[in-house]
Scaffold this motif. Structure first.
Motif, PDB file in Angstrom:
ATOM      1  N   ALA A   1      -6.845 -14.283  24.458  1.00 40.88           N
ATOM      2  CA  ALA A   1      -5.654 -13.653  25.031  1.00 40.88           C
ATOM      3  C   ALA A   1      -5.216 -14.346  26.311  1.00 40.88           C
ATOM      4  N   ALA A   2      -6.149 -15.052  26.964  1.00 38.41           N
ATOM      5  CA  ALA A   2      -5.803 -15.741  28.207  1.00 38.41           C
ATOM      6  C   ALA A   2      -5.437 -17.204  27.956  1.00 38.41           C
ATOM      7  N   HIS A   3      -6.180 -17.857  27.076  1.00 43.56           N
ATOM      8  CA  HIS A   3      -6.044 -19.308  26.931  1.00 43.56           C
ATOM      9  C   HIS A   3      -5.849 -19.753  25.485  1.00 43.56           C
ATOM     10  N   GLY A   4      -5.302 -18.883  24.662  1.00 45.43           N
ATOM     11  CA  GLY A   4      -5.151 -19.188  23.240  1.00 45.43           C
ATOM     12  C   GLY A   4      -4.362 -20.464  22.981  1.00 45.43           C
ATOM     13  N   ALA A   5      -3.245 -20.620  23.677  1.00 52.02           N
ATOM     14  CA  ALA A   5      -2.383 -21.784  23.405  1.00 52.02           C
ATOM     15  C   ALA A   5      -3.108 -23.082  23.697  1.00 52.02           C
ATOM     16  N   ALA A   6      -3.792 -23.162  24.842  1.00 54.85           N
ATOM     17  CA  ALA A   6      -4.509 -24.384  25.214  1.00 54.85           C
ATOM     18  C   ALA A   6      -5.651 -24.662  24.236  1.00 54.85           C
ATOM     19  N   LEU A   7      -6.331 -23.614  23.813  1.00 50.88           N
ATOM     20  CA  LEU A   7      -7.434 -23.805  22.879  1.00 50.88           C
ATOM     21  C   LEU A   7      -6.921 -24.269  21.517  1.00 50.88           C
ATOM     22  N   HIS A   8      -5.826 -23.668  21.050  1.00 53.89           N
ATOM     23  CA  HIS A   8      -5.242 -24.127  19.780  1.00 53.89           C
ATOM     24  C   HIS A   8      -4.831 -25.597  19.886  1.00 53.89           C
ATOM     25  N   ALA A   9      -4.241 -25.963  21.022  1.00 48.72           N
ATOM     26  CA  ALA A   9      -3.812 -27.355  21.196  1.00 48.72           C
ATOM     27  C   ALA A   9      -5.025 -28.290  21.165  1.00 48.72           C
ATOM     28  N   ALA A  10      -6.115 -27.870  21.801  1.00 49.60           N
ATOM     29  CA  ALA A  10      -7.325 -28.702  21.824  1.00 49.60           C
ATOM     30  C   ALA A  10      -7.911 -28.836  20.414  1.00 49.60           C
ATOM     31  N   ALA A  11      -7.891 -27.732  19.646  1.00 43.87           N
ATOM     32  CA  ALA A  11      -8.406 -27.776  18.270  1.00 43.87           C
ATOM     33  C   ALA A  11      -7.554 -28.721  17.424  1.00 43.87           C
ATOM     34  N   THR A  12      -6.243 -28.593  17.576  1.00 46.94           N
ATOM     35  CA  THR A  12      -5.337 -29.452  16.804  1.00 46.94           C
ATOM     36  C   THR A  12      -5.546 -30.924  17.160  1.00 46.94           C
ATOM     37  N   ALA A  13      -5.678 -31.198  18.461  1.00 47.27           N
ATOM     38  CA  ALA A  13      -5.895 -32.581  18.900  1.00 47.27           C
ATOM     39  C   ALA A  13      -7.178 -33.149  18.312  1.00 47.27           C
ATOM     40  N   ALA A  14      -8.189 -32.287  18.169  1.00 50.32           N
ATOM     41  CA  ALA A  14      -9.473 -32.746  17.633  1.00 50.32           C
ATOM     42  C   ALA A  14      -9.507 -32.710  16.104  1.00 50.32           C
ATOM     43  N   GLY A  15      -8.475 -32.128  15.493  1.00 46.88           N
ATOM     44  CA  GLY A  15      -8.437 -32.040  14.033  1.00 46.88           C
ATOM     45  C   GLY A  15      -9.478 -31.083  13.471  1.00 46.88           C
ATOM     46  N   VAL A  16      -9.730 -29.991  14.199  1.00 49.49           N
ATOM     47  CA  VAL A  16     -10.708 -29.004  13.723  1.00 49.49           C
ATOM     48  C   VAL A  16     -10.097 -27.607  13.783  1.00 49.49           C
ATOM     49  N   ASP A  17     -10.825 -26.647  13.189  1.00 45.90           N
ATOM     50  CA  ASP A  17     -10.326 -25.273  13.133  1.00 45.90           C
ATOM     51  C   ASP A  17     -10.694 -24.449  14.358  1.00 45.90           C
ATOM     52  N   LEU A  18      -9.838 -23.488  14.668  1.00 42.39           N
ATOM     53  CA  LEU A  18     -10.166 -22.429  15.635  1.00 42.39           C
ATOM     54  C   LEU A  18      -9.818 -21.112  14.962  1.00 42.39           C
ATOM     55  N   TYR A  19     -10.848 -20.340  14.611  1.00 42.49           N
ATOM     56  CA  TYR A  19     -10.638 -19.050  13.945  1.00 42.49           C
ATOM     57  C   TYR A  19     -11.183 -17.922  14.808  1.00 42.49           C
ATOM     58  N   TYR A  20     -10.558 -16.739  14.738  1.00 48.76           N
ATOM     59  CA  TYR A  20     -11.039 -15.631  15.598  1.00 48.76           C
ATOM     60  C   TYR A  20     -10.683 -14.251  15.033  1.00 48.76           C
ATOM     61  N   GLU A  21     -10.871 -14.101  13.719  1.00 44.74           N
ATOM     62  CA  GLU A  21     -10.615 -12.803  13.085  1.00 44.74           C
ATOM     63  C   GLU A  21     -11.395 -11.680  13.767  1.00 44.74           C
ATOM     64  N   ALA A  22     -12.624 -11.971  14.215  1.00 42.77           N
ATOM     65  CA  ALA A  22     -13.477 -10.938  14.799  1.00 42.77           C
ATOM     66  C   ALA A  22     -13.001 -10.490  16.178  1.00 42.77           C
ATOM     67  N   ALA A  23     -12.058 -11.217  16.779  1.00 44.97           N
ATOM     68  CA  ALA A  23     -11.598 -10.863  18.122  1.00 44.97           C
ATOM     69  C   ALA A  23     -10.732  -9.606  18.125  1.00 44.97           C
ATOM     70  N   VAL A  24     -10.151  -9.282  16.980  1.00 45.69           N
ATOM     71  CA  VAL A  24      -9.267  -8.106  16.917  1.00 45.69           C
ATOM     72  C   VAL A  24      -9.729  -7.153  15.829  1.00 45.69           C
TER      73      VAL A  24
END
Lengths: 430, 430
Positions: free
Chosen positions: A111-134
């Motif tokens: 909720a604080a840094h989602g955009a930056a983390l998604h960008a980092a995952a995309t740059a690295a070509g890997v997944d970021l999943y967080y179904e359990a967060a909600v």
């Protein structure tokens, strides 16, 4: 069909959720392998207290050096169930840099840094999943991101915090006050020793931010979420709700504005009619109501917390991340193309239920009604009630901007004939 | 980021659902393009009656030659909303052979030929999605297949047919008999002119087969599903249910056997307690309850039919199929590795509610109780009631194999003192 090299998973954190994840990865290994297409193994478990006994968790995998674990270079997926912002944010970023996908249950971080983390995952070509967060075990993020990808979501209305739902449910069913219900929740393990994150609505606000971002294909952080906890909800508020055929719930509400040009996200206690499906959500259960243009009204219901339910969501993501690793691809990531801005609470259109203690003399109702009219707030119903020379007025408004409602209440407080504002609560779900 | 060539979609069928799909593809084109990563366009719409006016559907795309459309060779995804087995099965297979992914809403086809169709899709390297085939807009197939991929589902219990739920809801709320409630459903458009598929449970049985296969990672066809419709449910049954604190619902129930070595799937009317979340599902709504080892109890609720809700599910699948086409990959397909066999109804463990008309004389209860004991069926409660020289006995059993319960009823019918078996209904959801 099986690859020789198993997929390697690093587990960060081994508390209530982490130990369930480790247990299921061991006991359900054959099923996970069949569903993924390759065996999956725990390569290491980073903890703070290595000496703590964890039933069923292989001791030889335990390490206190989380950084070294995510830097190993042979980790396919990192599962993060530590919580909090740091050191987790750095660990996850490091994991991305070393080619690992990440499955996280960390609502505060997302909720604080989602955009930056998604960008980092995309740059690295890997997944970021967080179904359990909600909402724990309840599938919500994948349905919103994928099942409803062809629809237009207009509103998400949910009970996303089990602790506060338990407290409000107890207040409703037993007539108990807030402190008494909180004590019971603490005794039963539904509330933590420091219940602030739950009762002040921080936990629900983080979830609202995540849901709003996904539902409206934009970016919403916890700072964009209007937040009111339930510490000021009284037994009298609950009784008023009952009289109105309503029940009080702490709701997370994400809405698209009527003109479609902005969105809002908020968490606060509200009255909802007993006929609303969310009204029947008891104890520590969670449920989320989604309204979409074509789908209409959907509801997702289930346990919103707890070790095993949260682990279920983590493992669903783990299977997806492992499948993607095997196929050398990534799943559906962030979608924020609408760039819709988040409006403030003042622009939310809602209804108020207001209880006023007033002088018991002629003309009071007229005075009060004039204040509402001056603020362009239309009254739906008024109920007057005498008590010991004083009187109380219960006003329920029609829908109006929150700013107008709030200004009305401020003006009412200044009237000589208004002795006090006993309670204000929004009415939702109609 | 946009590819120049748009993704091309062929629509087979343009009735209630198809015309909504076409409408949304047009009005939401920009959003769909942003979510997919490329524009998506309707390349052709195959219909039987080309002269029928379809508001908002481009007339120049209409064709009566569905085969030529799927054979064009430039179609990325075929959306099939015709229904029935042939010619649809051949059209879908042809679409696969020509490199198109398929999104279908066809429960009958999937429940009969799902395995062969999945195999054909896999062989062609394309997707086969069918979220819309079960419970309309409610995301169920993707959550079961993906969100719960790391969990072990033990039971799926659902209201998956809106027509019959509407009929039973009316019978419950108004005391109407079956025919009267069916007439009302027909008049309001909830039941078709020939309601057989709904009221005899064929529609729900197809959905049960699909859900069971996905939930238990095995193959289940409609022929494996025990099926009883609701045509024999009487106003007296509904009244009995009310007296028991229950409500009658037509349920689709998919269960893993206690020993884990087989599964069962069935559709029949059953009493469920008013406290069960499914009891509150009114009118034509659908809801599906899922019980999993780690997740616990989840419920998914929403509109189970109708043009726009079904189109929402179709479009979610369409976005996924288009994304996969763009990335030259396929999504999560069939998972049937457990190869668990499907047991017959006789092996299902359930409870019966039985109303008997009996002679009003001493010893009858003892006789009846003996029959239950001889079949190893334990009685939970008995209620005796006199009426005009005759008496009625209402027996509710404990859980026992359906075969034993059924044999008990057969033996009861042979007793001289039993004048008739007024009703038998299973009791579920406790």
């Amino acid at each position: 069909m099986m690859r020789t090299r198993p997929l390697r998973v690093a587990l960060l954190g081994c508390g209530v959720v982490g130990s369930e994840v480790a247990r299921i990865m061991t006991t359900q290994a054959a099923d996970l392998a069949a569903r993924i297409g390759a065996p999956v193994e725990l390569a290491g478990i980073a903890v703070r207290r290595p000496d703590r006994v964890r039933a069923g968790v292989p001791q030889e995998l335990i390490t206190t050096d989380a950084t070294a674990l995510v830097k190993r270079g042979d980790i396919d997926v990192v599962v993060e169930v530590i919580g909090g912002i740091e050191p987790v944010r750095t660990l996850i970023t490091t994991a991305f840099e070393h080619g690992a996908g990440v499955v996280s249950a960390n609502k505060a971080l997302l909720a604080a840094h989602g955009a930056a983390l998604h960008a980092a995952a995309t740059a690295a070509g890997v997944d970021l999943y967080y179904e359990a967060a909600v909402a724990g075990a309840i599938p919500l993020i994948r349905p919103l991101r994928e099942s409803l990808a062809g629809d237009k979501v207009n509103r998400v209305l949910g009970i996303v915090n089990g602790t506060t739902n338990f407290i409000l449910d107890r207040m409703t069913s037993t007539g108990a006050g807030y402190s008494e219900a909180l004590d019971e929740a603490t005794a039963l393990g539904y509330a933590e020793a420091d219940p602030t994150a739950d009762v002040e609505g921080f936990d629900a606000a983080a979830k609202a931010a995540i849901l709003a971002g996904i539902a409206f294909h934009t970016r919403v952080t916890i700072d964009d979420v209007h937040r009111e906890g339930l510490t000021e909800v009284t037994a009298a508020d609950i009784a008023s709700a009952t009289r109105m055929g309503c029940v009080v719930k702490l709701l997370a509400i994400c809405e698209r504005a009527a003109d479609g040009r902005s969105v809002t996200a908020r968490v606060h206690p509200a009255m909802i009619p007993l006929s609303h499906p969310l009204a029947g959500v008891r104890e520590a259960y969670n449920a989320v109501f989604v309204e979409a243009d074509a789908a209409g009204q959907l509801m997702f219901y289930g346990p919103g917390a707890g070790g095993a339910p949260t682990a279920s969501a983590v493992l669903g993501d783990l299977v997806a991340a492992c499948r993607n690793k095997l196929a050398d691809r990534t799943g559906v990531g962030e979608s924020a193309y609408t760039e819709l801005p988040v409006s403030s609470m003042g622009e939310v259109v809602t209804r108020y239920h207001i209880s006023l203690d007033v002088a018991d003399k002629p003309g009071v109702l007229a005075q009060v009604a004039t204040v509402f009219a001056e603020h362009q707030v239309s009254i739906d119903t008024v109920r007057q009630q005498g008590k010991d020379g004083e009187a109380s007025l219960v006003v329920v408004t029609h829908r109006a901007p929150d700013a107008a409602l709030s200004a009305t209440v401020d003006a009412l407080r200044k009237l000589d004939t208004v002795r006090g504002v006993a309670s204000i609560m929004r009415v939702e779900g109609e």
